[in-house]
Design an enzyme around this catalytic site. Sequence first.
Site, PDB file in Angstrom:
ATOM      1  N   PRO A  11      28.471  -4.114  -4.136  1.00 49.84           N
ATOM      2  CA  PRO A  11      27.621  -4.084  -3.236  1.00 49.84           C
ATOM      3  C   PRO A  11      25.682  -4.706  -3.264  1.00 49.84           C
ATOM      4  O   PRO A  11      25.116  -4.970  -4.552  1.00 49.84           O
ATOM      5  CB  PRO A  11      27.116  -2.649  -3.031  1.00 49.84           C
ATOM      6  CG  PRO A  11      28.266  -1.873  -3.424  1.00 49.84           C
ATOM      7  CD  PRO A  11      28.861  -3.134  -4.288  1.00 49.84           C
ATOM      8  N   ASN A  12      25.294  -5.366  -2.241  1.00 57.18           N
ATOM      9  CA  ASN A  12      24.729  -6.257  -2.508  1.00 57.18           C
ATOM     10  C   ASN A  12      24.243  -7.500  -3.150  1.00 57.18           C
ATOM     11  O   ASN A  12      23.104  -8.328  -2.973  1.00 57.18           O
ATOM     12  CB  ASN A  12      23.016  -5.578  -2.990  1.00 57.18           C
ATOM     13  CG  ASN A  12      22.811  -4.194  -2.679  1.00 57.18           C
ATOM     14  OD1 ASN A  12      22.935  -4.146  -0.655  1.00 57.18           O
ATOM     15  ND2 ASN A  12      22.984  -2.524  -2.905  1.00 57.18           N
ATOM     16  N   ARG A  34      17.757 -12.244  -3.870  1.00 54.87           N
ATOM     17  CA  ARG A  34      16.607 -10.828  -4.658  1.00 54.87           C
ATOM     18  C   ARG A  34      16.142 -11.125  -5.680  1.00 54.87           C
ATOM     19  O   ARG A  34      15.611 -12.140  -6.224  1.00 54.87           O
ATOM     20  CB  ARG A  34      17.851  -9.169  -5.294  1.00 54.87           C
ATOM     21  CG  ARG A  34      19.360  -9.680  -4.108  1.00 54.87           C
ATOM     22  CD  ARG A  34      20.380  -8.511  -4.694  1.00 54.87           C
ATOM     23  NE  ARG A  34      20.579  -6.874  -5.396  1.00 54.87           N
ATOM     24  CZ  ARG A  34      20.898  -6.401  -5.839  1.00 54.87           C
ATOM     25  NH1 ARG A  34      21.928  -6.738  -6.406  1.00 54.87           N
ATOM     26  NH2 ARG A  34      20.335  -4.829  -6.451  1.00 54.87           N
ATOM     27  N   TYR A  86      17.080 -11.286 -11.321  1.00 53.70           N
ATOM     28  CA  TYR A  86      19.128 -11.648 -11.083  1.00 53.70           C
ATOM     29  C   TYR A  86      19.220 -12.849 -11.075  1.00 53.70           C
ATOM     30  O   TYR A  86      20.048 -13.507 -10.302  1.00 53.70           O
ATOM     31  CB  TYR A  86      19.465 -10.863  -9.528  1.00 53.70           C
ATOM     32  CG  TYR A  86      19.026  -9.613  -9.449  1.00 53.70           C
ATOM     33  CD1 TYR A  86      20.072  -9.066 -10.876  1.00 53.70           C
ATOM     34  CD2 TYR A  86      18.572  -8.761  -9.131  1.00 53.70           C
ATOM     35  CE1 TYR A  86      20.025  -7.518 -10.228  1.00 53.70           C
ATOM     36  CE2 TYR A  86      18.825  -7.219  -8.622  1.00 53.70           C
ATOM     37  CZ  TYR A  86      19.422  -6.615  -9.698  1.00 53.70           C
ATOM     38  OH  TYR A  86      19.538  -5.492  -9.206  1.00 53.70           O
ATOM     39  N   ASN A  98      31.109  -7.542 -11.663  1.00 61.04           N
ATOM     40  CA  ASN A  98      30.085  -7.063 -11.064  1.00 61.04           C
ATOM     41  C   ASN A  98      30.751  -6.274  -9.973  1.00 61.04           C
ATOM     42  O   ASN A  98      29.517  -6.032  -8.869  1.00 61.04           O
ATOM     43  CB  ASN A  98      29.117  -8.119 -11.539  1.00 61.04           C
ATOM     44  CG  ASN A  98      27.362  -7.529 -11.296  1.00 61.04           C
ATOM     45  OD1 ASN A  98      27.121  -6.481 -10.833  1.00 61.04           O
ATOM     46  ND2 ASN A  98      26.015  -8.679 -11.172  1.00 61.04           N
ATOM     47  N   ALA A 134      25.077  -1.276  -7.944  1.00 60.71           N
ATOM     48  CA  ALA A 134      25.001   0.451  -8.603  1.00 60.71           C
ATOM     49  C   ALA A 134      26.259   1.243  -8.235  1.00 60.71           C
ATOM     50  O   ALA A 134      25.513   1.796  -9.001  1.00 60.71           O
ATOM     51  CB  ALA A 134      24.166   0.424  -7.233  1.00 60.71           C
ATOM     52  N   GLU A 184      32.483  -6.754 -18.156  1.00 62.35           N
ATOM     53  CA  GLU A 184      31.641  -6.012 -16.586  1.00 62.35           C
ATOM     54  C   GLU A 184      30.790  -6.768 -17.114  1.00 62.35           C
ATOM     55  O   GLU A 184      30.111  -6.593 -18.079  1.00 62.35           O
ATOM     56  CB  GLU A 184      31.318  -4.746 -17.071  1.00 62.35           C
ATOM     57  CG  GLU A 184      29.920  -4.154 -15.836  1.00 62.35           C
ATOM     58  CD  GLU A 184      30.250  -2.435 -16.117  1.00 62.35           C
ATOM     59  OE1 GLU A 184      31.610  -2.253 -15.811  1.00 62.35           O
ATOM     60  OE2 GLU A 184      28.885  -2.027 -16.323  1.00 62.35           O
ATOM     61  N   HIS A 203      26.582  -7.767 -16.349  1.00 67.58           N
ATOM     62  CA  HIS A 203      25.005  -7.626 -15.134  1.00 67.58           C
ATOM     63  C   HIS A 203      24.318  -8.764 -15.770  1.00 67.58           C
ATOM     64  O   HIS A 203      23.883  -9.260 -16.431  1.00 67.58           O
ATOM     65  CB  HIS A 203      24.562  -6.497 -16.065  1.00 67.58           C
ATOM     66  CG  HIS A 203      25.756  -5.152 -14.943  1.00 67.58           C
ATOM     67  ND1 HIS A 203      25.188  -4.541 -14.154  1.00 67.58           N
ATOM     68  CD2 HIS A 203      26.568  -4.576 -16.195  1.00 67.58           C
ATOM     69  CE1 HIS A 203      26.579  -3.620 -14.016  1.00 67.58           C
ATOM     70  NE2 HIS A 203      26.852  -3.570 -15.072  1.00 67.58           N
ATOM     71  N   ARG A 241      15.708  -1.460 -18.016  1.00 71.29           N
ATOM     72  CA  ARG A 241      15.451  -1.217 -17.050  1.00 71.29           C
ATOM     73  C   ARG A 241      15.346   0.085 -16.683  1.00 71.29           C
ATOM     74  O   ARG A 241      15.162   0.917 -17.645  1.00 71.29           O
ATOM     75  CB  ARG A 241      16.473  -1.940 -15.958  1.00 71.29           C
ATOM     76  CG  ARG A 241      16.199  -3.232 -15.777  1.00 71.29           C
ATOM     77  CD  ARG A 241      17.244  -3.935 -15.003  1.00 71.29           C
ATOM     78  NE  ARG A 241      16.974  -3.986 -13.524  1.00 71.29           N
ATOM     79  CZ  ARG A 241      16.916  -4.098 -12.412  1.00 71.29           C
ATOM     80  NH1 ARG A 241      18.650  -4.630 -12.251  1.00 71.29           N
ATOM     81  NH2 ARG A 241      16.334  -4.160 -11.222  1.00 71.29           N
TER      82      ARG A 241
HETATM   83  C1  DQA Z   1      23.655  -5.477 -11.586  1.00 72.48           C
HETATM   84  C2  DQA Z   1      22.768  -4.645 -12.720  1.00 72.48           C
HETATM   85  C3  DQA Z   1      23.232  -2.790 -11.355  1.00 72.48           C
HETATM   86  O1  DQA Z   1      21.658  -1.843 -11.334  1.00 72.48           O
HETATM   87  C4  DQA Z   1      22.460  -3.278 -10.091  1.00 72.48           C
HETATM   88  O2  DQA Z   1      22.669  -2.292  -9.259  1.00 72.48           O
HETATM   89  C5  DQA Z   1      23.161  -4.567  -9.205  1.00 72.48           C
HETATM   90  C6  DQA Z   1      22.950  -5.642  -9.976  1.00 72.48           C
HETATM   91  C7  DQA Z   1      23.007  -7.066 -11.934  1.00 72.48           C
HETATM   92  O3  DQA Z   1      23.409  -7.487 -12.061  1.00 72.48           O
HETATM   93  O4  DQA Z   1      21.944  -6.961 -12.982  1.00 72.48           O
HETATM   94  O5  DQA Z   1      23.308  -4.649  -8.029  1.00 72.48           O
HETATM   95  O6  DQA Z   1      24.873  -5.292 -12.114  1.00 72.48           O
END
Ligand code: DQA
Length: 145
Positions: free
Chosen positions: A10-11, A18, A23, A74, A77, A98, A100, A107
């Site tokens: 998501p997102n 963003r 990011y 990735n 959240a 995984e 990020h 954070r």
């Molecule tokens: C993320 C970190 C997550 O906490 C966040 O909700 C994201 C992006 C990252 O790539 O740093 O959407 O996965």
Amino acid sequence: MKTILFIHGPNLNLLGAREAEHYGTKTLSDIESLVKEQAKKLGFEVLAFQSNHEGALVDFLQKEGPKASGIIINPGALTHSSYTLHDALRDTKLPAVEVHLSDINSREEWRRVSVTAPACIAQVSGKKEEGYIEALEVLHKNIQG
Ligand code: DQA
């Protein structure tokens, strides 16, 4: 050629717009191109998928997992809450890494917990898009033949 599933949750379709300090400035499409190019050099082809929906990510893993050799994910959240995604990753029986973009350990407190990482062979965090290249290298070392 072996296939790597390259999955975003998501997102992450909004990358580029963003919070750049967390990011970076690259769009998801920029990152997919970068990863595809690098993957080719390692003998992998990349099947990219993004969804804002947990169930769609599970459906993708169930459909494409049996034809693939590894996963880079990735989960956004969903990392911090989705036991569903954890199980779906585990059920593929594939090596998954995984990634990020941001450093989830520096954070908010709630981002420090990943419920999906235990279903993965490695986690890379805080290296922006370079983290995906590192993930490819981890998979390259872990995938036989
Ligand atoms: C993320 C970190 C997550 O906490 C966040 O909700 C994201 C992006 C990252 O790539 O740093 O959407 O996965």
